[in-house]
Design a protein around this motif. Structure first.
Motif, PDB file in Angstrom:
ATOM      1  N   ASP A 185       0.771  -1.307  -0.010  1.00 42.48           N
ATOM      2  CA  ASP A 185       0.103   0.096   0.095  1.00 42.48           C
ATOM      3  C   ASP A 185       0.998   1.225  -0.081  1.00 42.48           C
ATOM      4  OD1 ASP A 185      -2.244  -1.483  -0.064  1.00 42.48           O
ATOM      5  OD2 ASP A 185      -2.275  -1.822   2.201  1.00 42.48           O
ATOM      6  N   ALA A 186       2.224   1.065   0.429  1.00 43.58           N
ATOM      7  CA  ALA A 186       2.942   2.395   0.601  1.00 43.58           C
ATOM      8  C   ALA A 186       2.884   3.213  -0.624  1.00 43.58           C
ATOM      9  CB  ALA A 186       4.343   1.857   1.102  1.00 43.58           C
ATOM     10  N   PRO A 187       3.077   2.809  -2.253  1.00 44.82           N
ATOM     11  CA  PRO A 187       3.740   1.435  -2.482  1.00 44.82           C
ATOM     12  C   PRO A 187       4.988   1.656  -2.453  1.00 44.82           C
ATOM     13  CG  PRO A 187       2.791   2.575  -4.154  1.00 44.82           C
ATOM     14  CD  PRO A 187       2.716   3.466  -3.112  1.00 44.82           C
ATOM     15  N   LEU A 188       6.023   0.502  -2.563  1.00 42.22           N
ATOM     16  CA  LEU A 188       7.000   0.440  -2.976  1.00 42.22           C
ATOM     17  C   LEU A 188       7.220  -0.304  -4.462  1.00 42.22           C
ATOM     18  CD1 LEU A 188       8.567  -0.962   0.332  1.00 42.22           C
ATOM     19  CD2 LEU A 188       9.008   1.277  -0.414  1.00 42.22           C
ATOM     20  N   PRO A 228      13.105  -5.035   1.756  1.00 38.18           N
ATOM     21  CA  PRO A 228      11.773  -5.363   2.420  1.00 38.18           C
ATOM     22  C   PRO A 228      10.712  -4.707   1.753  1.00 38.18           C
ATOM     23  CG  PRO A 228      13.227  -3.794   3.864  1.00 38.18           C
ATOM     24  CD  PRO A 228      14.207  -4.357   2.705  1.00 38.18           C
ATOM     25  N   GLY A 229       9.648  -5.455   1.520  1.00 32.04           N
ATOM     26  CA  GLY A 229       8.356  -4.977   0.959  1.00 32.04           C
ATOM     27  C   GLY A 229       8.480  -4.768  -0.600  1.00 32.04           C
ATOM     28  N   GLN A 230       9.806  -5.062  -1.152  1.00 33.35           N
ATOM     29  CA  GLN A 230       9.837  -5.009  -2.658  1.00 33.35           C
ATOM     30  C   GLN A 230       9.989  -6.123  -3.628  1.00 33.35           C
ATOM     31  OE1 GLN A 230      12.372  -0.738  -1.624  1.00 33.35           O
ATOM     32  NE2 GLN A 230      12.749  -1.619  -3.802  1.00 33.35           N
ATOM     33  N   VAL A 231       9.349  -7.153  -3.000  1.00 32.98           N
ATOM     34  CA  VAL A 231       8.996  -8.180  -3.725  1.00 32.98           C
ATOM     35  C   VAL A 231       7.937  -8.485  -3.943  1.00 32.98           C
ATOM     36  CG1 VAL A 231       9.710 -10.775  -3.841  1.00 32.98           C
ATOM     37  CG2 VAL A 231      11.322  -9.379  -2.854  1.00 32.98           C
ATOM     38  N   PRO A 303       2.720 -10.234  -1.364  1.00 35.75           N
ATOM     39  CA  PRO A 303       1.786  -9.430  -2.084  1.00 35.75           C
ATOM     40  C   PRO A 303       1.889  -9.510  -3.813  1.00 35.75           C
ATOM     41  CG  PRO A 303       3.252  -8.014  -0.684  1.00 35.75           C
ATOM     42  CD  PRO A 303       3.691  -9.355  -0.471  1.00 35.75           C
ATOM     43  N   GLN A 304       0.423  -9.347  -4.126  1.00 39.83           N
ATOM     44  CA  GLN A 304       0.593  -9.416  -5.476  1.00 39.83           C
ATOM     45  C   GLN A 304       1.104  -7.988  -6.053  1.00 39.83           C
ATOM     46  OE1 GLN A 304      -3.130 -11.238  -6.734  1.00 39.83           O
ATOM     47  NE2 GLN A 304      -2.307 -11.622  -8.738  1.00 39.83           N
ATOM     48  N   ASN A 305       1.932  -7.949  -7.231  1.00 37.83           N
ATOM     49  CA  ASN A 305       2.209  -6.756  -7.899  1.00 37.83           C
ATOM     50  C   ASN A 305       1.259  -6.025  -8.554  1.00 37.83           C
ATOM     51  OD1 ASN A 305       2.563  -8.100  -9.928  1.00 37.83           O
ATOM     52  ND2 ASN A 305       4.541  -7.934 -10.234  1.00 37.83           N
ATOM     53  N   LYS A 306       1.207  -4.561  -8.628  1.00 40.84           N
ATOM     54  CA  LYS A 306      -0.053  -4.270  -9.134  1.00 40.84           C
ATOM     55  C   LYS A 306       0.363  -2.879  -9.756  1.00 40.84           C
ATOM     56  CE  LYS A 306      -1.040  -2.455  -4.689  1.00 40.84           C
ATOM     57  NZ  LYS A 306      -1.957  -2.363  -3.280  1.00 40.84           N
ATOM     58  N   ILE A 307      -0.244  -2.500 -10.954  1.00 38.71           N
ATOM     59  CA  ILE A 307      -0.007  -1.351 -11.659  1.00 38.71           C
ATOM     60  C   ILE A 307      -0.341  -0.075 -10.695  1.00 38.71           C
ATOM     61  CG2 ILE A 307      -0.310   0.147 -13.611  1.00 38.71           C
ATOM     62  CD1 ILE A 307      -1.081  -2.940 -15.120  1.00 38.71           C
ATOM     63  N   VAL A 308       0.705   0.662 -10.083  1.00 37.97           N
ATOM     64  CA  VAL A 308       0.482   1.901  -9.372  1.00 37.97           C
ATOM     65  C   VAL A 308       1.460   2.846  -9.652  1.00 37.97           C
ATOM     66  CG1 VAL A 308      -0.756   0.859  -7.387  1.00 37.97           C
ATOM     67  CG2 VAL A 308       1.698   0.785  -7.535  1.00 37.97           C
ATOM     68  N   PHE A 309       2.443   2.969 -10.424  1.00 37.57           N
ATOM     69  CA  PHE A 309       3.404   3.538 -10.432  1.00 37.57           C
ATOM     70  C   PHE A 309       3.366   4.327 -11.876  1.00 37.57           C
ATOM     71  CE2 PHE A 309       5.616   1.947  -6.896  1.00 37.57           C
ATOM     72  CZ  PHE A 309       6.015   3.033  -6.184  1.00 37.57           C
ATOM     73  N   MET A 358      -2.670   6.680  -7.847  1.00 38.40           N
ATOM     74  CA  MET A 358      -1.073   6.435  -8.292  1.00 38.40           C
ATOM     75  C   MET A 358      -0.202   7.046  -7.645  1.00 38.40           C
ATOM     76  SD  MET A 358      -2.019   4.248 -10.885  1.00 38.40           S
ATOM     77  CE  MET A 358      -0.704   4.315 -12.035  1.00 38.40           C
ATOM     78  N   HIS A 359       1.091   6.605  -7.917  1.00 33.58           N
ATOM     79  CA  HIS A 359       2.253   7.148  -7.242  1.00 33.58           C
ATOM     80  C   HIS A 359       3.076   7.645  -8.528  1.00 33.58           C
ATOM     81  CE1 HIS A 359       0.778   5.922  -3.491  1.00 33.58           C
ATOM     82  NE2 HIS A 359       0.191   4.941  -4.191  1.00 33.58           N
TER      83      HIS A 359
END
Ligand SMILES: [Zn+2]
Length: 402
Positions: A185-188, A228-231, A303-309, A358-359
């Motif tokens: 959610d951060a997301p990274l 951490p959190g980037q996989v 976590p599943q990756n998702k299109i947010v960037f 989006m980020h």
């Protein structure tokens, strides 16, 4: 690593120092490869230097007659088949594979152990025409990762021949993913993503898929210490035309690797390092046989990756649309263009709107100042280059403030 020492009285286990991945990478990184543009021309001198060390073979030729090379390393019982650049412009994993080969060719005691335990069969550039042209597809504009049933392309036939002749215990299907993917959610950014592909529509887990799942969790455990959190975990909808789904359904545990974005690392020289860590930790896990334990829960917790960037997000900009002023946001995405034998990044305006889910890998606050271009546009146009002014004073060229 553990060493079991036995004598008449005692059996005891000495826990050895864990592998220092960073030190190994620093020492054995293949310095002759760098950046995004990696072709047969770049790897041929390396292959030449490995003649007499590893077995180098031309397995076949591409649509345009370019050689498709393989490298055979080690003499062990456990056979691992690795291919990269099935998509020609996805070169990060190729760099990491050569880092691994450099380590395997070293005097390091563990590399000798690995070469005795494993046989690695590597096709570093499956799609040499796509690599040369810096395209995903091959010279017939076919996506080789949708050709595993038809085998319509010479590159697909070469891959299948290698698979059938080598009879691997594990397959590594190695790719890059775009900068658009994030995790959490951060997301990274999703710096590395994995998938144990489905072998049927129901996405059931059999022993084959389970092995790939367990292997992924071992690699994830290592990567979490560094990123951490980037996989991320890739979507597992079944498509038999994809090579991973096909090989998994043919009974060989197959892992999809996706090298992704790391903060600021558009050349993917940092991500390359994490792929090397993943390769080495996965191989170590197979060697230590720690992947026999069911790790489904851990796997599905990735976590599943998702299109947010977007690459760059411009916030709070004043635009003029049909003579009405409005504060909004817009985004720019880099287009990778081959220019003078290297890949350049052209910032293209890709979206305008609220974009509040989006980020940006980079974010720019326009402080409600107005957008304008040299030719008098007061509103960003999608597909145009990101060259513009914000207010009176701020000038942006290729998405960057100058
Ligand atoms: Zn790919």
């Amino acid at each position: 690593m553990f060493t079991i020492v036995k004598n008449k009285m005692f059996t005891f286990v000495i826990k050895q120092k864990p592998m220092d991945f960073q030190a190994l990478f620093t020492e054995y990184k293949e310095k002759r490869l760098s950046g995004r543009y990696i072709t047969n021309k770049h790897i041929e001198p390396l292959l030449k230097s490995y003649e007499g060390v590893f077995e180098i073979t031309v397995e076949g030729v591409s649509v345009l007659g370019e050689p498709i090379y393989s490298i055979l390393a080690g003499t062990g019982q456990t056979r691992v088949f690795i291919w990269s650049q099935m998509h020609g412009n996805e070169s990060t994993t190729t760099k990491a594979i050569f880092d691994l080969l450099s380590f395997l060719n070293s005097k390091d005691a563990f590399s000798k152990i690995l070469l005795g335990h494993f046989t690695f069969y590597v096709v570093p550039i499956l799609n040499p025409d796509g690599a040369e042209a810096y395209t995903r597809v091959n010279a017939n504009a076919v996506d080789l990762n949708r050709d595993s049933v038809n085998l319509s392309q010479p590159e697909s036939k070469v891959l299948r021949k290698c698979f059938e002749e080598f009879k691997p215990h594990y397959c590594y299907n190695m790719h890059d993913q775009r900068t658009i993917f994030g995790v959490g959610d951060a997301p990274l950014p999703a710096t590395v993503s994995f998938l144990s592909p489905a072998y049927n529509d129901e996405r059931e887990i059999n022993d084959v898929r389970q092995k790939a799942i367990n292997l992924i969790t071992a690699m994830n455990e290592t990567l979490q210490e560094y990123i951490p959190g980037q996989v991320g975990r890739f979507d597992d909808s079944f498509n038999i035309n994809c090579i991973g789904d096909m090989f998994q359904s043919l009974g060989v545990p197959t892992v999809l690797f996706e090298a992704g974005h790391y903060q600021g690392d558009y050349e993917r020289e940092i991500t390359r390092k994490f792929i090397f860590f993943a390769l080495l930790s996965g191989i170590n896990a197979i060697y230590e046989n720690v992947i026999a334990v069911n790790k489904s829960e851990e796997y599905f917790n990735i976590p599943q990756n998702k299109i947010v960037f977007y690459d760059i997000l411009f916030k709070n900009v004043k635009i003029n649309y049909e003579n009405k002023e409005k504060i909004t946001n817009f985004a720019s995405q880099y287009r990778e263009v081959l220019f003078d034998n290297s890949v350049i990044f052209q910032a293209i305006i890709s979206e305008i709107g609220n974009l509040d889910t989006m980020h940006g890998h980079a974010e720019v606050d326009c402080n409600s100042a107005g957008f304008s271009t040299e030719d008098g546009n007061k509103m960003p146009k999608i597909e145009e280059k990101a060259n513009f002014y914000i207010g009176e004073r701020r000038k942006f060229v290729n998405g960057q403030e100058v």
